[in-house]
Design a protein around this motif. Structure first.
Motif, short mmCIF file in Angstrom:
data_model
loop_
_atom_site.label_atom_id
_atom_site.label_comp_id
_atom_site.label_asym_id
_atom_site.label_seq_id
_atom_site.Cartn_x
_atom_site.Cartn_y
_atom_site.Cartn_z
N ALA A 158 1.09 -1.91 0.14
CA ALA A 158 -0.15 0.63 -0.20
C ALA A 158 0.61 1.19 0.22
O ALA A 158 2.14 1.34 0.69
CB ALA A 158 -1.19 0.40 1.11
N LEU A 159 0.44 2.36 -0.20
CA LEU A 159 0.78 3.21 -0.17
C LEU A 159 0.60 4.72 1.21
O LEU A 159 -0.97 3.93 1.58
CB LEU A 159 0.68 4.00 -1.33
CG LEU A 159 1.20 3.91 -2.81
CD1 LEU A 159 -0.04 4.42 -3.87
CD2 LEU A 159 2.56 4.02 -2.87
N TYR A 160 1.70 5.36 1.14
CA TYR A 160 0.84 6.67 2.66
C TYR A 160 1.69 7.48 2.56
O TYR A 160 1.75 8.39 1.32
CB TYR A 160 1.24 5.99 3.73
CG TYR A 160 2.80 6.14 3.77
CD1 TYR A 160 3.12 7.15 4.99
CD2 TYR A 160 3.35 5.35 3.72
CE1 TYR A 160 4.54 7.54 5.70
CE2 TYR A 160 4.90 5.90 4.14
CZ TYR A 160 5.35 6.63 4.50
OH TYR A 160 6.86 6.96 4.74
N ILE A 161 0.77 8.62 2.59
CA ILE A 161 0.80 9.95 2.53
C ILE A 161 1.86 10.69 3.78
O ILE A 161 1.45 10.74 5.12
CB ILE A 161 -0.27 10.70 2.14
CG1 ILE A 161 -1.35 10.19 1.28
CG2 ILE A 161 -0.18 12.47 2.43
CD1 ILE A 161 -2.96 10.88 1.29
N THR A 162 2.54 11.56 3.91
CA THR A 162 3.74 11.52 4.46
C THR A 162 3.14 13.25 4.96
O THR A 162 2.84 14.04 4.74
CB THR A 162 5.44 12.01 3.85
OG1 THR A 162 4.95 12.24 3.18
CG2 THR A 162 5.29 10.05 3.28
N ASP A 163 4.16 14.02 5.70
CA ASP A 163 3.95 14.78 6.48
C ASP A 163 4.00 16.10 5.35
O ASP A 163 3.54 17.45 6.51
CB ASP A 163 4.51 15.29 8.05
CG ASP A 163 3.87 14.47 8.76
OD1 ASP A 163 2.89 13.70 8.73
OD2 ASP A 163 4.91 13.60 9.91
N GLU A 164 4.91 15.30 4.45
CA GLU A 164 4.63 16.42 3.63
C GLU A 164 3.68 17.37 2.78
O GLU A 164 4.12 18.29 2.22
CB GLU A 164 5.91 16.58 2.08
CG GLU A 164 7.63 16.34 3.51
CD GLU A 164 7.15 15.24 3.86
OE1 GLU A 164 7.76 13.68 3.67
OE2 GLU A 164 8.21 15.35 5.04
N CYS A 165 2.42 16.29 2.79
CA CYS A 165 1.24 16.64 2.59
C CYS A 165 0.80 18.48 2.31
O CYS A 165 0.84 18.87 3.64
CB CYS A 165 0.14 15.99 2.35
SG CYS A 165 -0.96 15.75 2.23
N ILE A 166 0.38 18.65 1.65
CA ILE A 166 0.11 20.54 1.74
C ILE A 166 -1.61 20.38 1.05
O ILE A 166 -2.06 21.75 1.11
CB ILE A 166 0.54 21.04 0.58
CG1 ILE A 166 0.70 20.56 -0.64
CG2 ILE A 166 2.12 20.96 0.74
CD1 ILE A 166 1.09 21.43 -2.73
N ASN A 167 -2.62 19.31 1.63
CA ASN A 167 -4.14 19.34 1.47
C ASN A 167 -4.32 20.11 0.30
O ASN A 167 -4.85 20.78 0.20
CB ASN A 167 -4.58 20.06 2.66
CG ASN A 167 -3.96 19.63 4.22
OD1 ASN A 167 -4.38 17.85 4.08
ND2 ASN A 167 -3.77 19.55 5.61
N CYS A 168 -3.20 19.76 -0.72
CA CYS A 168 -3.55 20.38 -2.03
C CYS A 168 -5.45 19.73 -2.54
O CYS A 168 -5.96 20.06 -2.99
CB CYS A 168 -2.87 20.17 -3.04
SG CYS A 168 -2.33 19.20 -3.60
N GLY A 184 -7.69 13.22 6.76
CA GLY A 184 -7.34 13.04 7.81
C GLY A 184 -7.49 13.96 9.00
O GLY A 184 -8.10 15.04 8.29
N GLU A 185 -7.23 13.98 9.94
CA GLU A 185 -7.14 15.24 11.18
C GLU A 185 -6.17 16.00 10.59
O GLU A 185 -7.08 17.65 10.65
CB GLU A 185 -6.46 14.89 12.14
CG GLU A 185 -7.70 13.91 12.97
CD GLU A 185 -7.99 13.77 14.20
OE1 GLU A 185 -7.24 14.38 14.92
OE2 GLU A 185 -7.93 12.51 15.01
N GLU A 186 -5.35 16.25 9.80
CA GLU A 186 -3.98 17.20 9.51
C GLU A 186 -3.53 17.32 8.34
O GLU A 186 -4.03 18.03 7.32
CB GLU A 186 -3.36 17.34 10.40
CG GLU A 186 -3.23 17.32 11.95
CD GLU A 186 -2.05 17.32 12.46
OE1 GLU A 186 -0.64 17.62 12.25
OE2 GLU A 186 -1.76 17.44 14.06
N ILE A 187 -3.79 15.55 7.79
CA ILE A 187 -3.36 15.79 5.87
C ILE A 187 -3.69 15.18 6.07
O ILE A 187 -4.84 13.93 6.30
CB ILE A 187 -2.18 15.19 6.14
CG1 ILE A 187 -1.29 13.80 6.49
CG2 ILE A 187 -1.26 16.20 6.28
CD1 ILE A 187 -0.33 13.52 5.93
#
Length: 84
Positions: free
Chosen positions: A2-12, A27-30
């Motif tokens: 599977a893939l995952y999204i890191t903290d670098e996500c900018i919620n674009c 999610g709550e933040e990203i």
């Protein structure tokens, strides 16, 4: 795997609509990826669509959810049967 999204996500907001399995959600933040629904687009596309559209390249493979292409195809078949 599977893939995952890191903290670098900018919620674009570009990855969520690209996921054919509905594995990506806010999610709550990203944004987050549900590993139970992520097939890396196996069965749908040749490449994971979320990775293709991500402007900050923050969607790597999840080392905690290792799966072969055969595993991903089996998951795809279960998911699409449930959606059908």
């Amino acid at each position: 795997m599977a893939l995952y999204i890191t903290d670098e996500c900018i919620n674009c907001d570009v990855c969520e609509p690209e996921c054919p399995n509905g594995a990506i959600s806010a999610g709550e933040e990203i944004y987050v990826i549900d590993p139970n629904l992520c097939t890396e687009c196996v069965g749908h596309y040749d490449e994971p669509q979320c990775q293709q559209v991500c402007p900050v390249e923050c969607i790597p493979h999840d080392p905690n959810h290792k799966e072969s292409k055969d595993d991903l195809m089996a998951k795809y078949k279960i998911i699409t049967a449930a959606m059908g």
